[in-house]
Design an enzyme around this catalytic site. Structure first.
Site, PDB file in Angstrom:
ATOM      1  N   ASN A 106      71.398   7.247  40.425  1.00 23.30           N
ATOM      2  CA  ASN A 106      71.088   8.606  40.131  1.00 23.30           C
ATOM      3  C   ASN A 106      69.925   9.266  40.985  1.00 23.30           C
ATOM      4  O   ASN A 106      68.767   8.854  40.735  1.00 23.30           O
ATOM      5  CB  ASN A 106      70.339   8.414  38.648  1.00 23.30           C
ATOM      6  CG  ASN A 106      69.860   9.654  38.020  1.00 23.30           C
ATOM      7  OD1 ASN A 106      69.921  10.907  38.576  1.00 23.30           O
ATOM      8  ND2 ASN A 106      69.491   9.699  36.751  1.00 23.30           N
ATOM      9  N   ARG A 165      75.475   9.717  39.165  1.00 23.68           N
ATOM     10  CA  ARG A 165      75.024  10.935  38.538  1.00 23.68           C
ATOM     11  C   ARG A 165      75.194  12.152  39.424  1.00 23.68           C
ATOM     12  O   ARG A 165      74.222  12.271  40.367  1.00 23.68           O
ATOM     13  CB  ARG A 165      73.801  10.816  37.537  1.00 23.68           C
ATOM     14  CG  ARG A 165      73.445  12.145  36.842  1.00 23.68           C
ATOM     15  CD  ARG A 165      72.172  11.836  36.273  1.00 23.68           C
ATOM     16  NE  ARG A 165      71.505  13.229  35.475  1.00 23.68           N
ATOM     17  CZ  ARG A 165      70.625  13.701  35.324  1.00 23.68           C
ATOM     18  NH1 ARG A 165      69.462  12.863  36.051  1.00 23.68           N
ATOM     19  NH2 ARG A 165      70.444  14.717  34.528  1.00 23.68           N
ATOM     20  N   HIS A 185      72.185  18.193  31.219  1.00 26.93           N
ATOM     21  CA  HIS A 185      71.731  16.928  30.366  1.00 26.93           C
ATOM     22  C   HIS A 185      73.020  16.672  29.507  1.00 26.93           C
ATOM     23  O   HIS A 185      72.788  15.812  28.576  1.00 26.93           O
ATOM     24  CB  HIS A 185      70.597  17.372  29.326  1.00 26.93           C
ATOM     25  CG  HIS A 185      69.376  17.339  30.016  1.00 26.93           C
ATOM     26  ND1 HIS A 185      68.555  18.108  29.585  1.00 26.93           N
ATOM     27  CD2 HIS A 185      68.689  16.776  31.172  1.00 26.93           C
ATOM     28  CE1 HIS A 185      67.043  18.048  30.355  1.00 26.93           C
ATOM     29  NE2 HIS A 185      67.622  17.315  31.305  1.00 26.93           N
ATOM     30  N   ARG A 222      59.005  23.344  34.245  1.00 28.22           N
ATOM     31  CA  ARG A 222      59.631  24.446  34.374  1.00 28.22           C
ATOM     32  C   ARG A 222      59.531  25.615  33.273  1.00 28.22           C
ATOM     33  O   ARG A 222      58.993  24.901  32.285  1.00 28.22           O
ATOM     34  CB  ARG A 222      61.130  24.335  34.250  1.00 28.22           C
ATOM     35  CG  ARG A 222      61.574  23.599  35.416  1.00 28.22           C
ATOM     36  CD  ARG A 222      63.027  23.044  35.281  1.00 28.22           C
ATOM     37  NE  ARG A 222      63.093  21.649  35.487  1.00 28.22           N
ATOM     38  CZ  ARG A 222      64.162  20.994  35.081  1.00 28.22           C
ATOM     39  NH1 ARG A 222      65.360  21.372  34.712  1.00 28.22           N
ATOM     40  NH2 ARG A 222      63.952  19.597  35.263  1.00 28.22           N
ATOM     41  N   GLU A 229      71.711   7.006  29.539  1.00 25.78           N
ATOM     42  CA  GLU A 229      72.763   7.684  30.670  1.00 25.78           C
ATOM     43  C   GLU A 229      73.299   6.869  31.742  1.00 25.78           C
ATOM     44  O   GLU A 229      74.449   7.040  32.003  1.00 25.78           O
ATOM     45  CB  GLU A 229      71.914   8.867  31.435  1.00 25.78           C
ATOM     46  CG  GLU A 229      71.537  10.229  30.483  1.00 25.78           C
ATOM     47  CD  GLU A 229      70.448  10.971  31.283  1.00 25.78           C
ATOM     48  OE1 GLU A 229      69.184  10.308  31.409  1.00 25.78           O
ATOM     49  OE2 GLU A 229      70.606  12.106  31.507  1.00 25.78           O
TER      50      GLU A 229
END
Ligand code: AMP
Length: 408
Positions: free
Chosen positions: A18, A98, A187, A249, A392
């Site tokens: 990832n 990923r 996500h 963000r 994940e």
């Protein structure tokens, strides 16, 4: 996740990578993609000369410094060396990567061949911060593991089932058709995993009407409304900048602010990009940190802007839950996941404090003592409130295992 014992089990078979802009997370799974054997992260912390190499396996965890500039080939070789040195020396037969953005073309996991590699290259302009490092990691891993199958698993793929009314922005329709301006959603690997896990916990796996609101609250934050494991609405959009307030963000803001800043303060694209992606959110408001724990500590010590940041953060999550509850026509379960969602009792408490009108009722005692994948709602709450540990990497390993079997 419980890690299996190290060298004794020694089932090295599926590696998950990832890659972020200055990190490379990795996890090694057994052949059946059921047990995580080892994992960790290489983190350059924005430095171009050294990184921290973090490694964990059953019972042990350590870090050391790696000297050298960010280089995925070197990093993947270091991972391989470290795994081998710890007795995980069976061949890696599948590598799951990923990839944040699958663009319009990829709505499920795929085997990476040269054609897919080229298509991913073209999509990179849609996710300039996220896809290029992942592609560099793919390139490196294909060299280090030439005999393994390489699989791309996309964050956007889950959202290919979003209804069109959620996908199209209220802009000139030609922009959707000609420029591909649309909601992608991100996500998705985490939201899909949580939806499946919630259905299992609630023993409603076959219920196509199960209504879930999943709040993935980590450095990046997003919420998704799900009905029977299908996404119905989500907060992230064309880019992972839209929606909830995040660590650095901004989340959604009035786009008129940008026009004003460009016109009146002569701000340029790159400056705005930096501010919106890296200097806003919890960091921008608190002025303390993007790390929720540090913002919480400052707020507890009386720091006013840290308190404001947390209040704004929680309010936006709550408003989204309210909107999604209406979209779904009710909630069967509200799910908290990722770093903040899984660990911050106070944040869960604050978010739920506004949900009594929906009869979504948090049990404060259960909230304080919660364990992974538990229900923290009051018995008479209309909806369950679940804390789910997102996995994940495991989902990526499963996809890699499935595609490896299909391709053999
Ligand atoms: P993630 O991106 O999922 O790794 O989540 C990172 C975020 O989770 C950071 O803002 C951390 O401060 C936050 N986090 C991790 N552990 C805790 C904790 N025990 N309490 C509050 N926030 C936490």
């Amino acid at each position: 996740m419980e890690l299996a014992t190290g060298g004794a089990v020694n089932q090295m078979s599926i590696l998950v990578l990832n890659a972020g802009s200055s990190t490379l997370k990795y996890a090694l799974f057994d052949d059946a993609a059921k047990t995580e054997l080892a994992g960790g992260v290489i983190d350059w912390h924005g430095s171009d000369s050294s990184a921290t190499f973090h490694f964990r396996t059953s019972g042990t965890e350590d870090s050391h410094t790696l000297v050298g500039s960010p280089d995925y080939r070197m990093a993947v070789n270091e991972i391989l060396d470290r795994l081998t040195a710890n007795g995980f020396d069976k061949p890696v037969t599948a590598v799951g990567h990923r990839i944040v953005h699958g663009g319009p073309a990829f709505n499920q996991a795929v085997l990476i061949d040269d054609r897919v590699r080229e298509e991913l290259e073209q999509i990179s302009t849609l996710a300039p911060l996220h896809n290029p490092p992942a592609l560099a990691a793919v390139e490196a891993a294909r060299k280090v593991f030439p005999d393994a199958v390489h699989i791309a698993v996309f964050d956007t793929a889950f959202y290919s089932a979003l209804p069109r009314r959620e996908v199209v922005y209220p802009l000139p329709y030609q922009w959707f058709e000609e420029y591909g301006i649309r909601r992608y959603g991100f996500h998705g690997i985490s939201h899909a995993y949580c939806a499946k896990r919630a259905a299992e916990i609630l023993e409603r796996e076959d219920d196509s009407n199960l209504r879930l609101i999943i709040c993935h609250l980590g450095n990046g934050c997003s919420a998704t409304a799900v009905r029977g494991e299908q996404p119905v609405a989500t907060t992230m959009g064309f880019t992972p900048l839209e929606g909830l307030m995040m660590g650095t963000r901004s989340g959604s803001i009035d786009p008129g602010i940008l026009l004003h800043l460009m016109e009146q303060h002569h701000m340029k694209r790159d400056h705005l990009d930096e501010i919106l992606n890296r200097q806003s959110g919890l960091l921008g408001i608190s002025g303390v940190s993007s790390d929720f724990r540090e913002v919480e500590q400052s707020a507890n010590a009386g720091h006013k802007r840290a308190s404001l940041a947390i209040e704004m953060f929680a309010t936006r999550i709550r408003s989204t839950i309210g909107a999604f509850a209406v979209t779904l026509g009710g909630i069967d379960a509200l799910i908290f996941t990722a770093g903040i969602g899984e660990h911050s009792r106070t944040l869960r408490s604050r978010v739920c404090a506004g949900l009594q009108s929906l009869n979504v009722l948090l049990d404060e005692d259960k909230n304080q003592e919660r364990s992974a994948d538990s229900d923290i709602a009051q018995v008479d709450s209309t909806a369950r409130i679940l804390v789910i540990r997102t996995r994940e990497e495991q989902d990526i390993a499963h996809a890699a295992q499935r595609l490896r079997e299909e391709s053999s």
